[in-house]
Write an enzyme that holds these catalytic residues in place. Structure first.
Site, PDB file in Angstrom:
ATOM      1  N   ASP A 223       0.765  -1.215   0.098  1.00 44.51           N
ATOM      2  CA  ASP A 223       0.066   0.115  -0.101  1.00 44.51           C
ATOM      3  C   ASP A 223       0.645   1.331  -0.135  1.00 44.51           C
ATOM      4  OD1 ASP A 223      -2.243   1.713   1.142  1.00 44.51           O
ATOM      5  OD2 ASP A 223      -3.199   0.026   0.515  1.00 44.51           O
ATOM      6  N   ASP A 224       0.474   2.401   0.513  1.00 41.77           N
ATOM      7  CA  ASP A 224       0.769   3.602   0.515  1.00 41.77           C
ATOM      8  C   ASP A 224       2.122   3.974   1.106  1.00 41.77           C
ATOM      9  OD1 ASP A 224       1.140   6.362   0.090  1.00 41.77           O
ATOM     10  OD2 ASP A 224      -0.430   6.652   1.395  1.00 41.77           O
TER      11      ASP A 224
ATOM     12  N   TRP B  91      -6.133   1.721  -6.873  1.00 46.95           N
ATOM     13  CA  TRP B  91      -5.928   3.214  -7.360  1.00 46.95           C
ATOM     14  C   TRP B  91      -6.776   4.009  -6.446  1.00 46.95           C
ATOM     15  CZ3 TRP B  91      -5.445   4.971 -12.811  1.00 46.95           C
ATOM     16  CH2 TRP B  91      -5.814   6.241 -13.039  1.00 46.95           C
ATOM     17  N   ASP B  92      -6.050   4.775  -5.801  1.00 50.20           N
ATOM     18  CA  ASP B  92      -6.647   5.433  -4.567  1.00 50.20           C
ATOM     19  C   ASP B  92      -6.874   6.811  -4.951  1.00 50.20           C
ATOM     20  OD1 ASP B  92      -7.647   5.861  -1.877  1.00 50.20           O
ATOM     21  OD2 ASP B  92      -5.777   5.382  -0.795  1.00 50.20           O
ATOM     22  N   MET B  93      -7.795   7.566  -4.235  1.00 47.90           N
ATOM     23  CA  MET B  93      -8.015   8.944  -4.549  1.00 47.90           C
ATOM     24  C   MET B  93      -8.397   9.694  -3.224  1.00 47.90           C
ATOM     25  SD  MET B  93     -10.451  11.313  -5.523  1.00 47.90           S
ATOM     26  CE  MET B  93     -10.778  12.542  -6.678  1.00 47.90           C
ATOM     27  N   ASN B  94      -7.516  10.443  -2.193  1.00 51.42           N
ATOM     28  CA  ASN B  94      -7.949  10.623  -1.169  1.00 51.42           C
ATOM     29  C   ASN B  94      -8.314  12.278  -0.735  1.00 51.42           C
ATOM     30  OD1 ASN B  94      -7.664   8.168   0.672  1.00 51.42           O
ATOM     31  ND2 ASN B  94      -5.634   8.253  -0.291  1.00 51.42           N
TER      32      ASN B  94
ATOM     33  N   ASP C 132     -12.837   2.481   4.609  1.00 52.49           N
ATOM     34  CA  ASP C 132     -11.649   2.388   5.455  1.00 52.49           C
ATOM     35  C   ASP C 132     -12.037   1.485   6.729  1.00 52.49           C
ATOM     36  OD1 ASP C 132      -9.671   3.083   3.424  1.00 52.49           O
ATOM     37  OD2 ASP C 132      -9.632   4.944   4.366  1.00 52.49           O
TER      38      ASP C 132
HETATM   39  C1  DGJ Z   1      -6.765   5.358   1.704  1.00 54.98           C
HETATM   40  C2  DGJ Z   1      -7.455   3.861   1.452  1.00 54.98           C
HETATM   41  O1  DGJ Z   1      -8.774   3.721   1.626  1.00 54.98           O
HETATM   42  C3  DGJ Z   1      -6.521   2.915   2.395  1.00 54.98           C
HETATM   43  O2  DGJ Z   1      -6.949   1.722   2.339  1.00 54.98           O
HETATM   44  C4  DGJ Z   1      -5.312   3.368   2.251  1.00 54.98           C
HETATM   45  O3  DGJ Z   1      -4.804   2.994   0.998  1.00 54.98           O
HETATM   46  C5  DGJ Z   1      -4.751   4.832   2.516  1.00 54.98           C
HETATM   47  N1  DGJ Z   1      -5.605   5.676   1.703  1.00 54.98           N
HETATM   48  C6  DGJ Z   1      -3.552   5.006   1.981  1.00 54.98           C
HETATM   49  O4  DGJ Z   1      -2.775   6.492   2.204  1.00 54.98           O
END
Ligand code: DGJ
Length: 731
Positions: free
Chosen positions: A366-367, A477-480, A548
């Site tokens: 992961d990240d 592929w994340d987007m935060n 999450d």
């Molecule tokens: C948000 C994701 O939902 C998590 O599972 C994780 O990948 C974090 N970002 C990492 O920054």
């Protein structure tokens, strides 16, 4: 033919499996009216349903009341500025500043199959599955063409809609809103259901009465969002999970949306769905066309449950693509909750070694593997492996993992840029921003302006380099963060309103390119948990991280709400460690496994650190996954009880299409004193078939199991769970 045109009554009749949808051309002015949507009808003229013989009458009979006519006429597509004061779908402004439009029928065509939507996701169907109707309408004053596109799925209760707008005028025009769907129901006695939430609480069900005024949900956060999901259903007030008429609408789009039911003055309800007009405008030059994304409409005569099963079938067969469409997904272990940013090659290999012994099939890093990233404060955009953390490089790590007979997956957040990154130092103008205004940070990051070709190219090439450097078989592929400070240095002032939609198109472009060039890679979508859990994303990624919040009990609600629309095969769900990192709750390892089983199934914990007792349970859970996943991925979902109605237990079931096998997942949330067993009536079985309970060997008819039920007993304590598996007797 599933779509017929009757010259005499001037009606189009669209027949899906058990559904009819009827449209009529009305009056000499060729208005396009909505006649009927619901249970399948024989071919007959039911135009009386439009009430055109009542005041205010059609304009050819009573032009002095044209405005009241327009304000009550059940239209197929509402426009603005002429007298229909209910929610408009179309608003167009000319160079003179006038914002008035009205459409009438010009021509139509009916053909087999279903067209693609250029650059956008859409459901697909073969010529023998789908029939399409295109009604071309015009605003003669504006010289504008509006094409209403309907496709019927003949073997499902599904009709899809989209809209194209073409400017035939010499001058440019500005589209201020182009929604994709409008249905004017001639009744207001509905309940409305939408899905709402927050980070860690996505897609909780909200049911209320349709009243006069507007109710629904929307997002102008730049993504479909944690808070609202692009889905709305209106239904009989008495509709339940298993009975009553339900009309579901789902947007195949991942950006801003509006989904609204409006109770109107004459006790009608207008349902609209489309791109949210907030932060939307689109300049259309002469000869140019704009296409609005697709809306899926589902009618169910057997409650919310059948609506869900129809959507699940549609999405599994006619939306999700790629190698994993019909395939069991590898059981993965993700290191996020195991290590967060604190990992290196040795740590990951130690997790993989232990996991592979237990039967886990893929390690997902992961990240935190790139740039200088050891917290969420930096390096987004610098997609170069951090070799201090990953000693020996990425290829070494992946090869070591492969040697353990495990696949390897990797995390990206391609759309973002950290102010503390090499990329930002070189290209501070590459983020979405307004010149001179201090940008709004979220998680200490900005959003890249991927509508710019060079930015998109940079991101794609950086990802590609990483993907080609090792044997990577999965991407998360994340987007935060959500979009703010909407400004693009690449767009002129009169196209700034296009940014939000262009952004979504750019995401689709990147994902299409990625999945075409790397078809073997399993793409899992994620957005700070489940903020982009929508049908648009399913076109590119067969599974989406649902939340999450990995707590099994919280997940019961999240997964239940998600399942209203989206199939279990798409719901990213993992077993994590306890006390749960989001809510601090302690639940049995077994229950965590049973809850994750109702999704894609995987692990999100440090398998080297959990208790031996929990670790020893993993091989059993792996066997459980392999035994039941085909049924869960492809079967019909029946929701038996939910925590939205009863806080004591949750029960769902999966029944194979041939009704030969069924699995029920029961979770006792709160134990009840002096209560020795709970009777649960099952659903979805064949009443005439005899089923054997695999655990007890007892055989009962489907009729007995559904009407009499089963007794759930011997669950001692809160958060306990149980699987009940039935197979057809004799198999
Ligand atoms: C948000 C994701 O939902 C998590 O599972 C994780 O990948 C974090 N970002 C990492 O920054």
């Amino acid at each position: 033919m599933a779509i017929k045109y009757n010259e005499k009554s001037r009606t189009f009749k669209l027949d899906a499996k058990d559904t009819s949808y009827i449209i009529a051309i009305v009056d000499e002015e060729q208005f396009i009216g909505h006649v009927y949507f619901g249970e399948k009808l024989p071919d007959e003229n039911v135009n009386y349903l439009m009430r055109l013989e009542e005041a205010p009458f059609v304009p050819s009979k009573n032009n002095r009341n044209r405005l009241p006519f327009l304000d009550s006429f059940p239209t197929e597509y509402s426009t603005s500025g002429l007298g229909d004061f209910r929610e408009p779908c179309l608003k167009v402004t000319t160079l003179s500043g006038a914002a008035v439009s009205g459409i009438s029928y010009l021509s139509h065509k009916i053909y087999s199959g279903k067209p693609k939507l250029k650059g956008m996701p859409a459901t697909f169907g073969e010529e023998d599955e789908c029939t399409t109707l295109e009604i071309t309408c015009v605003d003669k004053h504006l010289n504008l063409e509006v094409i209403l596109v309907y496709s019927v799925f003949e073997n499902l209760d599904v009709i899809t809609r989209s809209v194209k707008v073409k400017n035939n005028c010499e001058e440019s025009i500005m589209l201020n809103r182009v929604l994709s769907c409008c249905v004017d129901f001639d009744r207001i006695d509905f309940d409305v259901v939408t899905l709402h939430g927050a980070w860690s609480r996505e897609r909780h069900i909200n049911r209320r009465t349709v009243t006069l005024g507007k109710q629904g949900c929307s997002s102008f956060r730049g993504e479909s969002s944690h808070q609202d999901n692009p889905f709305i259903a209106v239904m009989d007030k008495t509709a339940t999970e298993d009975s009553g008429r339900v009309y579901g609408f789902n947007f195949v789009y991942s950006g801003n949306f509006i989904a609204q039911a409006e109770g109107c003055q004459f006790d009608t309800t207008r349902v609209v769905m489309g791109i949210h007009p907030m932060d939307f405008s689109w300049k259309l030059e002469n000869g140019e066309e704009f296409t609005a994304p697709e809306v899926v409409m589902v009618y169910s005569n057997e409650g919310i449950g059948k609506m869900s099963r129809t959507l699940h079938d549609l999405y599994r067969n006619n939306l999700i693509r790629g190698e994993y469409k019909d395939k069991k997904r590898p059981i993965l272990i993700n290191n996020w909750e195991a290590t967060y940013f604190d990992f290196n090659t040795d740590k990951l290999i130690s997790i993989a070694k232990e996991a592979s012994k237990l039967g886990i099939e893929m390690l997902v890093m992961d990240d935190g593997w790139f740039g200088n990233r050891s917290s969420d404060n930096c390096s987004l955009g610098d997609w170069v492996v951090n070799e201090e953390k990953l000693k020996g490089g990425l290829k070494y790590l992946v090869d070591e993992v492969n040697k353990l007979n495990m696949k390897f997956g990797i995390w990206f957040e391609p759309e973002m840029i950290s102010p503390d990154s090499k990329l930002y130092r070189v290209h501070p103008d590459w983020c979405i921003h307004i010149e001179g205004r201090v940008g709004t940070l979220c998680r200490n990051q900005y959003v890249l302006d991927i509508t710019r070709e060079e930015v998109r190219e940079y991101i794609y090439q950086s990802m590609k380099k990483v993907l080609l450097s090792a044997n990577i078989e999965y991407i998360k592929w994340d987007m935060n963060r959500q979009l703010s400070d909407l400004g693009s240095s690449a767009l002129p002032y009169d196209r700034q309103g296009e940014l939000s939609h262009r952004y979504v198109l750019a995401v689709y472009d990147l994902m299409e390119r990625l999945t075409s060039e790397f078809p073997h890679i399993l793409l899992e979508n994620c957005s700070g948990g489940g903020a982009r859990f929508d049908a648009g994303m399913l076109y590119y990624s067969p599974q989406i991280w649902a939340s999450d919040d990995t707590d099994a009990i919280e997940r019961l609600k999240i997964q239940h709400g998600t399942s209203l629309v989206y199939p279990s095969s798409a719901i990213g769900a993992h077993v994590s460690d306890c006390p749960n990192h989001t809510v601090g709750r302690i639940t049995p390892f077994e229950t965590r496994g049973h809850v994750a089983l109702a999704g894609t199934f995987g692990y999100e914990l440090d398998v080297t650190k959990i208790s031996k007792e929990d670790r020893d349970m993993i091989p059993k859970q792996v066997r459980m996954y392999h035994k039941y996943n085909d049924l869960i991925r492809t079967g019909d979902l029946y929701r038996i009880n939910s925590l939205f109605e009863n806080s004591e237990y949750n029960c769902i079931g999966y029944v194979s299409k041939d009704k030969a096998e069924a699995l029920f997942i029961y979770v006792q949330v709160l134990a009840r004193p002096n209560y020795h067993s709970r009777r649960v009536c099952l659903k979805g079985l064949d009443k005439n078939t005899y089923y054997r309970n695999e655990e007890t060997g007892e055989v009962y008819s489907g009729a007995a199991l559904m009407n009499g039920g089963i007794l759930i007993k011997d669950l001692w304590g809160d958060f306990k769970s149980k699987l009940v598996h039935f197979v057809r007797e004799g198999e």
